[in-house]
Motif scaffolding. Sequence first.
Motif, short mmCIF file in Angstrom:
data_model
loop_
_atom_site.label_atom_id
_atom_site.label_comp_id
_atom_site.label_asym_id
_atom_site.label_seq_id
_atom_site.Cartn_x
_atom_site.Cartn_y
_atom_site.Cartn_z
N GLU A 1 16.14 60.16 40.20
CA GLU A 1 16.67 59.10 41.06
C GLU A 1 17.89 59.58 41.81
N ASN A 2 18.72 60.37 41.15
CA ASN A 2 19.89 60.95 41.84
C ASN A 2 19.45 61.83 42.99
N HIS B 1 19.81 57.88 44.91
CA HIS B 1 20.15 56.65 44.21
C HIS B 1 21.13 56.96 43.06
N ASP B 2 21.69 55.93 42.49
CA ASP B 2 22.57 56.09 41.33
C ASP B 2 21.71 55.98 40.07
#
Length: 328
Positions: free
Chosen positions: A199-200, A204-205
């Motif tokens: 996700e990173n 995204h966080d």
Amino acid sequence: MIEQKRNKIISIAIHGAVAAVLVGILIMLCFKNSSGEYIDLAINKVLSKSINGNWAKTSFAFLFSIIAEYPAYFILPIFAVMLFYSDDLLPEKYRKLFKIAMAGLSVIGWVILCFKSEVADMIQAKGLDGIKFYALMGVLALCASGLGLYLGKYIPKKTRYILFKFAIFAICYLLVALAVNQGMKMIWPRMRFRDMLKENGLGHDGFSYFTPWFTPDRTRVELDAAYHYSSFPSGHTSSATHIFLLCTLYRILPSWREKKWLKYVLYASCSAFVLLTAISRICDDAHFLSDVICGFLISYTIYKILDKIFFAKDDNFAVARRALQDMR
């Protein structure tokens, strides 16, 4: 008698100390560090081999991702076959049903080994999936179980009798530990660290999806179909813990019991194997420290409970004992 009491006290003291340390670590992982981040997550960030969000498997992690599962996965293929040829220890009316059950467990064992191991994942990663993959692994499982049942008849009868109770114990341990571990994964969803890294990489966080080990992620926000939320507890660590069966085997085999030093070597080796497996799963971005600790504690607790149930008395099943006497 005095030596037995002393050994029991030492065993209780060591187990108590290890349990206290592990529970203490789990309590510590419930808290956040000075940066306001859970210590459990911070440890993974330090040990992760990911580069700019791209996960990279090390040789150490790759090796243990394969071999860590084998202590559990080889139980059915080996001991179900051994019991298949030990049906003469049972009343005649139960023998046929017993042989069918053991043959079925042997097939199930090879199916689990073929489909659940990291080797299967490697084959799928090469592009072989779908019907071809299932057909290939199914044929391999049937052929392997058939070969195992054929070779099993060459196991000496005395060996089968001596290990009769141990084989039943090992199979019960596998089935109970496997059911509990898989059941926990289903009712206690937790996102894997590697999926957070993915996700990173997407901008995204991913770390915002972290949940402490005592709080299952019941929202199950499925960001991607490949995210299984199966981080807690660690299956590889649980499977690796089955290697402690060797310590019970030490008490069963007369030739092993004569070598008192072997007991310490076995416990040290088994502990090192589980420890390396646990570390490898963290370095592999697959689990958090709390995952591997709980995976070990669950599996080892089941092992000790069943060990006490099966071997409360230091002997074999009466039928096996009588059979050994008749052989003499």
